[in-house]
Scaffold this active site. Structure first.
Site, PDB file in Angstrom:
ATOM      1  N   TRP A 126       8.455  -7.641   1.604  1.00  0.00           N
ATOM      2  CA  TRP A 126       7.847  -6.502   0.648  1.00  0.00           C
ATOM      3  C   TRP A 126       8.693  -5.126   1.100  1.00  0.00           C
ATOM      4  O   TRP A 126       9.009  -4.819   2.094  1.00  0.00           O
ATOM      5  CB  TRP A 126       6.310  -6.296   1.164  1.00  0.00           C
ATOM      6  CG  TRP A 126       5.538  -5.426   0.398  1.00  0.00           C
ATOM      7  CD1 TRP A 126       5.142  -4.186   0.455  1.00  0.00           C
ATOM      8  CD2 TRP A 126       4.963  -5.986  -0.692  1.00  0.00           C
ATOM      9  NE1 TRP A 126       4.648  -3.735  -0.407  1.00  0.00           N
ATOM     10  CE2 TRP A 126       4.292  -4.674  -1.555  1.00  0.00           C
ATOM     11  CE3 TRP A 126       4.883  -6.806  -1.565  1.00  0.00           C
ATOM     12  CZ2 TRP A 126       3.843  -4.633  -2.631  1.00  0.00           C
ATOM     13  CZ3 TRP A 126       4.155  -7.220  -2.743  1.00  0.00           C
ATOM     14  CH2 TRP A 126       3.636  -6.074  -3.396  1.00  0.00           C
ATOM     15  N   ARG A 128      14.552   6.789   7.276  1.00  0.00           N
ATOM     16  CA  ARG A 128      14.547   6.038   8.420  1.00  0.00           C
ATOM     17  C   ARG A 128      15.175   4.498   8.234  1.00  0.00           C
ATOM     18  O   ARG A 128      15.164   3.812   9.523  1.00  0.00           O
ATOM     19  CB  ARG A 128      13.023   5.600   8.900  1.00  0.00           C
ATOM     20  CG  ARG A 128      12.379   6.884   9.424  1.00  0.00           C
ATOM     21  CD  ARG A 128      10.842   6.936   9.297  1.00  0.00           C
ATOM     22  NE  ARG A 128      10.243   8.188   9.846  1.00  0.00           N
ATOM     23  CZ  ARG A 128      10.261   9.425   9.067  1.00  0.00           C
ATOM     24  NH1 ARG A 128      10.913   9.447   7.988  1.00  0.00           N
ATOM     25  NH2 ARG A 128       9.793  10.322   9.706  1.00  0.00           N
ATOM     26  N   ILE A 147       4.150   1.521   2.850  1.00  0.00           N
ATOM     27  CA  ILE A 147       3.896   2.677   2.310  1.00  0.00           C
ATOM     28  C   ILE A 147       2.521   3.048   1.832  1.00  0.00           C
ATOM     29  O   ILE A 147       1.995   2.322   0.934  1.00  0.00           O
ATOM     30  CB  ILE A 147       4.988   2.990   1.205  1.00  0.00           C
ATOM     31  CG1 ILE A 147       6.353   2.520   1.614  1.00  0.00           C
ATOM     32  CG2 ILE A 147       4.924   4.245   0.361  1.00  0.00           C
ATOM     33  CD1 ILE A 147       7.634   2.505   0.273  1.00  0.00           C
ATOM     34  N   THR A 150      -5.120   3.482  -2.160  1.00  0.00           N
ATOM     35  CA  THR A 150      -6.378   2.931  -1.274  1.00  0.00           C
ATOM     36  C   THR A 150      -6.133   2.892   0.252  1.00  0.00           C
ATOM     37  O   THR A 150      -5.166   3.190   0.632  1.00  0.00           O
ATOM     38  CB  THR A 150      -6.475   1.338  -1.844  1.00  0.00           C
ATOM     39  OG1 THR A 150      -5.378   0.687  -1.320  1.00  0.00           O
ATOM     40  CG2 THR A 150      -6.528   1.289  -3.404  1.00  0.00           C
ATOM     41  N   ALA A 158       4.063  -7.296   5.898  1.00  0.00           N
ATOM     42  CA  ALA A 158       3.847  -6.826   7.284  1.00  0.00           C
ATOM     43  C   ALA A 158       2.708  -7.626   7.609  1.00  0.00           C
ATOM     44  O   ALA A 158       2.677  -7.973   8.956  1.00  0.00           O
ATOM     45  CB  ALA A 158       3.770  -5.428   7.481  1.00  0.00           C
ATOM     46  N   HIS A 198      -5.737   0.170   1.882  1.00  0.00           N
ATOM     47  CA  HIS A 198      -5.185  -1.080   2.359  1.00  0.00           C
ATOM     48  C   HIS A 198      -3.992  -0.678   3.203  1.00  0.00           C
ATOM     49  O   HIS A 198      -3.788  -1.569   4.221  1.00  0.00           O
ATOM     50  CB  HIS A 198      -4.360  -1.583   1.081  1.00  0.00           C
ATOM     51  CG  HIS A 198      -3.777  -3.009   1.120  1.00  0.00           C
ATOM     52  ND1 HIS A 198      -4.200  -3.960   1.565  1.00  0.00           N
ATOM     53  CD2 HIS A 198      -2.297  -3.231   1.274  1.00  0.00           C
ATOM     54  CE1 HIS A 198      -3.360  -4.959   1.753  1.00  0.00           C
ATOM     55  NE2 HIS A 198      -2.257  -4.540   1.405  1.00  0.00           N
TER      56      HIS A 198
END
Length: 155
Positions: free
Chosen positions: A23, A128, A83, A87, A57, A89
């Site tokens: 992802w 990052r 990210i 919502t 993840a 989530h």
């Protein structure tokens, strides 16, 4: 009084696992490249680095536990990118992933490095992953080397 502190010297035979989510692949691919480069730059042969891809993840702790139980890797580096969206989530995934990775580390006594970026915006992730804030994949790899060395020193 004893003083212990790890450094980057690790046995050449040490194996490392890099677990990375697919992802947000544009970000995670850069993190993986940074981790591999950092390990190789510190004497770890490519043959001693296993790269395992998982869907996201959320799946990282389960695969980390399977690898830790096998006792074939000196350290497990986990890389991903969550990210924030519209919502809740984001909180569920980022928090539970971090908790799961910590549990694996404590249950198996194997360093499990958390390189999962939990950011507000894609620009924060880019910063990052080779941008203005460096490459967190490289930093996680250096921390893994140091932890392996430190654990070898401890009684």
């Amino acid at each position: 009084m004893s003083h212990y502190e790890g450094d980057l010297r690790t046995p050449e035979s040490a194996r490392f696992a890099i677990l990375a989510s697919r992802w947000n692949a544009r970000i995670t691919d850069t993190l993986v490249a940074g981790a591999r480069q950092s390990l190789a730059g510190n004497g770890i042969a490519e043959a001693n680095i296993d790269v395992i891809r998982v869907p996201g993840a959320w799946e990282l702790p389960l695969v980390a536990a399977r690898l830790a139980a096998a006792h074939e890797h000196a350290a497990i580096l986990t890389l991903g990118c969550v990210i924030r969206g519209d919502t809740r989530h984001y909180e569920h995934v980022a928090d539970r992933c971090a908790e799961g990775l910590m549990r694996v580390q404590l249950d198996f006594g194997v360093p499990v490095l958390n390189g999962v970026l939990a950011v507000e915006r894609v620009e924060d992730a880019e910063a990052r992953a080779g941008g203005s804030h460096g490459n967190k994949g490289e930093e996680v790899a250096l921390a893994a080397l140091e932890m392996v060395n430190l654990l070898e020193q401890l009684p």
